[in-house]
Design an enzyme around this catalytic site. Structure first.
Site, mmCIF file in Angstrom:
data_model
loop_
_atom_site.group_PDB
_atom_site.id
_atom_site.type_symbol
_atom_site.label_atom_id
_atom_site.label_comp_id
_atom_site.label_asym_id
_atom_site.label_seq_id
_atom_site.Cartn_x
_atom_site.Cartn_y
_atom_site.Cartn_z
ATOM 1 N N ILE A 13 0.834 -1.215 0.000
ATOM 2 C CA ILE A 13 0.000 0.000 0.000
ATOM 3 C C ILE A 13 0.867 1.263 0.000
ATOM 4 C CG2 ILE A 13 -0.372 0.239 2.518
ATOM 5 C CD1 ILE A 13 -2.915 0.786 -0.372
ATOM 6 N N SER A 35 12.098 1.104 7.023
ATOM 7 C CA SER A 35 11.683 -0.150 6.421
ATOM 8 C C SER A 35 12.792 -1.175 6.581
ATOM 9 C CB SER A 35 11.402 0.079 4.933
ATOM 10 O OG SER A 35 11.121 -1.136 4.295
ATOM 11 N N ARG A 36 12.387 -2.407 6.901
ATOM 12 C CA ARG A 36 13.401 -3.462 7.057
ATOM 13 C C ARG A 36 13.895 -3.946 5.696
ATOM 14 N NH1 ARG A 36 9.634 -7.424 10.058
ATOM 15 N NH2 ARG A 36 8.560 -6.826 8.155
ATOM 16 N N LYS A 88 -5.529 1.716 7.672
ATOM 17 C CA LYS A 88 -6.603 0.912 8.241
ATOM 18 C C LYS A 88 -6.173 -0.547 8.333
ATOM 19 C CE LYS A 88 -8.195 -1.821 5.822
ATOM 20 N NZ LYS A 88 -7.868 -2.997 4.913
ATOM 21 N N ASP A 166 -9.936 -7.995 6.917
ATOM 22 C CA ASP A 166 -9.026 -6.963 6.377
ATOM 23 C C ASP A 166 -9.707 -6.220 5.221
ATOM 24 O OD1 ASP A 166 -6.167 -5.736 6.136
ATOM 25 O OD2 ASP A 166 -6.711 -6.384 4.130
HETATM 26 P P1 NAP Z 1 2.390 -5.667 2.924
HETATM 27 O O1 NAP Z 1 2.588 -5.480 1.460
HETATM 28 O O2 NAP Z 1 2.503 -7.027 3.513
HETATM 29 O O3 NAP Z 1 3.384 -4.629 3.585
HETATM 30 C C1 NAP Z 1 3.428 -4.374 4.930
HETATM 31 C C2 NAP Z 1 4.821 -3.815 5.204
HETATM 32 O O4 NAP Z 1 4.889 -3.555 6.603
HETATM 33 C C3 NAP Z 1 5.882 -4.840 4.893
HETATM 34 O O5 NAP Z 1 6.374 -4.646 3.581
HETATM 35 C C4 NAP Z 1 6.928 -4.547 5.948
HETATM 36 O O6 NAP Z 1 7.748 -3.573 5.385
HETATM 37 C C5 NAP Z 1 6.206 -3.848 7.072
HETATM 38 N N1 NAP Z 1 6.178 -4.655 8.300
HETATM 39 C C6 NAP Z 1 6.577 -4.248 9.523
HETATM 40 N N2 NAP Z 1 6.395 -5.206 10.434
HETATM 41 C C7 NAP Z 1 5.861 -6.260 9.786
HETATM 42 C C8 NAP Z 1 5.455 -7.549 10.195
HETATM 43 N N3 NAP Z 1 5.554 -7.949 11.465
HETATM 44 N N4 NAP Z 1 4.966 -8.383 9.255
HETATM 45 C C9 NAP Z 1 4.863 -7.997 7.962
HETATM 46 N N5 NAP Z 1 5.229 -6.774 7.529
HETATM 47 C C10 NAP Z 1 5.719 -5.900 8.438
HETATM 48 O O7 NAP Z 1 0.958 -5.130 3.383
HETATM 49 P P2 NAP Z 1 0.039 -4.025 2.714
HETATM 50 O O8 NAP Z 1 -0.865 -4.680 1.749
HETATM 51 O O9 NAP Z 1 0.853 -2.890 2.280
HETATM 52 O O10 NAP Z 1 -0.862 -3.644 3.966
HETATM 53 C C11 NAP Z 1 -0.376 -2.853 5.043
HETATM 54 C C12 NAP Z 1 -1.559 -2.180 5.701
HETATM 55 O O11 NAP Z 1 -2.229 -1.381 4.724
HETATM 56 C C13 NAP Z 1 -2.600 -3.177 6.227
HETATM 57 O O12 NAP Z 1 -3.135 -2.712 7.429
HETATM 58 C C14 NAP Z 1 -3.675 -3.181 5.146
HETATM 59 O O13 NAP Z 1 -4.971 -3.462 5.660
HETATM 60 C C15 NAP Z 1 -3.595 -1.749 4.647
HETATM 61 N N6 NAP Z 1 -4.087 -1.564 3.273
HETATM 62 C C16 NAP Z 1 -3.665 -2.388 2.280
HETATM 63 C C17 NAP Z 1 -4.203 -2.223 0.992
HETATM 64 C C18 NAP Z 1 -3.768 -3.074 -0.176
HETATM 65 O O14 NAP Z 1 -4.335 -2.915 -1.274
HETATM 66 N N7 NAP Z 1 -2.781 -3.942 -0.046
HETATM 67 C C19 NAP Z 1 -5.138 -1.238 0.757
HETATM 68 C C20 NAP Z 1 -5.484 -0.375 1.781
HETATM 69 C C21 NAP Z 1 -4.950 -0.564 3.049
HETATM 70 P P3 NAP Z 1 9.254 -3.354 5.790
HETATM 71 O O15 NAP Z 1 10.045 -4.455 5.224
HETATM 72 O O16 NAP Z 1 9.414 -2.083 5.078
HETATM 73 O O17 NAP Z 1 9.381 -3.199 7.274
#
Ligand code: NAP
Length: 305
Positions: A13, A35-36, A88, A166
């Site tokens: 996101i 970011s890690r 969110k 989610d």
């Molecule tokens: P994602 O691609 O899995 O990314 C989450 C990022 O958070 C990871 O790349 C990681 O980045 C970091 N992180 C820190 N601690 C973590 C842990 N314990 N486990 C996993 N990742 C961790 O997820 P996302 O889809 O971006 O979603 C993140 C949030 O945005 C969620 O709450 C989701 O509901 C919300 N969201 C997502 C979307 C969508 O379309 N995907 C839309 C709206 C809202 P680092 O390596 O940089 O630390």
């Protein structure tokens, strides 16, 4: 004043929405990240939020990680006097979000619990149209293919990741914005044998007038995807579809403003900072917590990515 901001958690996101929207915003200057694994091309990317806060002169942070790790990051950012944007859902529990709201108030910074679906193009028009109608029934269907939308996201299946809630919480964020108050009367959560969080939820709510309100969330939908809210009223049928981006009233497509969910969120965040206010609405998260309290659970077949 341009708000200097850092992003925490450079995942899907952050890349899809936060970075391009911040790049185009006149209110914000994206200058750093924590970011890690990820990197951004806007100054230094630090490994941890603590490092970022110590090294950078910033006014605000956007927390784009999974909900299970958001509280700790928000706590240190608020303690450092930064304004905080929460993706969110705003946290993994109601109580932690309320603690953050209190901490932000004491510290005199802005806390924004964002709900992007509320900024979908059709939501405000739907809310305004429904405001003087009597509701007969509401049917929410949020059915998508988890393998397509969440490949390899382990956190989403773990405790606090919320599983099908989610995406389902996006529907609840719209419903709580356009309908009078409602509450859960019964429900069923289907939880794969090898996972901690539900793959489907069938929820029955009602309101003070006794309106039947049903929400079906399902992650096993292949083929066409469904993100619809249908409201039958005394003056016709309202259908918000495609996540709130299209609106029909009695089958007639309504003219809507262009899509601007994340631009709308960042406009709101900037306005809250300028006004010295916070916006922390936990209503959608409360319905998820209620579902965990009130619904039955059924174990279903194991889910493999
Ligand atoms: P994602 O691609 O899995 O990314 C989450 C990022 O958070 C990871 O790349 C990681 O980045 C970091 N992180 C820190 N601690 C973590 C842990 N314990 N486990 C996993 N990742 C961790 O997820 P996302 O889809 O971006 O979603 C993140 C949030 O945005 C969620 O709450 C989701 O509901 C919300 N969201 C997502 C979307 C969508 O379309 N995907 C839309 C709206 C809202 P680092 O390596 O940089 O630390």
């Amino acid at each position: 004043m341009v708000i200097r901001i850092g992003i925490v958690g450079v995942g899907k996101i952050a890349r899809d929405q936060h970075i391009p929207v911040l790049d185009a915003s006149p209110d914000f200057d994206l200058v750093t990240a924590a970011s890690r694994h990820g990197r951004i091309e806007h100054g230094v990317t630090h490994t941890t939020i603590e490092e970022m806060l110590a090294a950078e002169d910033i006014d605000a942070v956007s927390l784009c990680q999974p909900p299970q790790v958001r509280f700790e990051a928000a706590r240190v950012a608020i303690a450092a006097g930064k304004h905080v944007f929460l993706e969110k859902p705003p946290g993994a529990t109601l109580t932690e979000v309320e603690l953050l709201r209190d901490q932000a108030r004491e510290k005199g910074v802005t806390l924004f619990a964002s709900w992007h679906s509320r900024y979908a193009a059709g939501v405000e028009t739907a809310r305004a149209w429904l405001a003087d109608k009597s509701l007969h029934s509401v049917h929410i269907e949020w059915k998508e293919d988890v393998r397509h939308w969440h490949p390899g996201q382990a956190w989403i299946w773990e405790a606090g990741g919320m599983g099908v809630f989610d995406p389902g919480i996006n529907a609840l964020s719209i419903a709580t914005a356009i309908l009078p108050g409602f509450f859960l009367t019964e429900g069923l959560l289907e939880i794969p044998a090898n996972r901690a969080s539900p793959i489907a939820a069938d929820l029955h709510f009602t309101d003070a007038a006794g309106t039947p309100i049903r929400a079906e969330f399902d992650w096993r939908q292949t083929g066409p995807q469904t993100w619809d809210i249908k409201v039958e009223t005394d003056a016709g049928t309202l259908l918000l579809s495609k996540g709130g981006s299209e609106l029909r009233i009695d089958g007639v497509e309504q003219t809507l403003p262009p899509e601007a969910e994340y631009r709308g969120l960042y406009d709101r965040f900037a306005a809250l900072i300028a006004a010295g206010e916070s916006d922390v609405d936990v209503a959608p998260l409360r319905h998820v917590a209620d579902a965990y309290l009130r619904a039955e659970r059924r174990q279903v077949e194991a889910f493999e990515d």
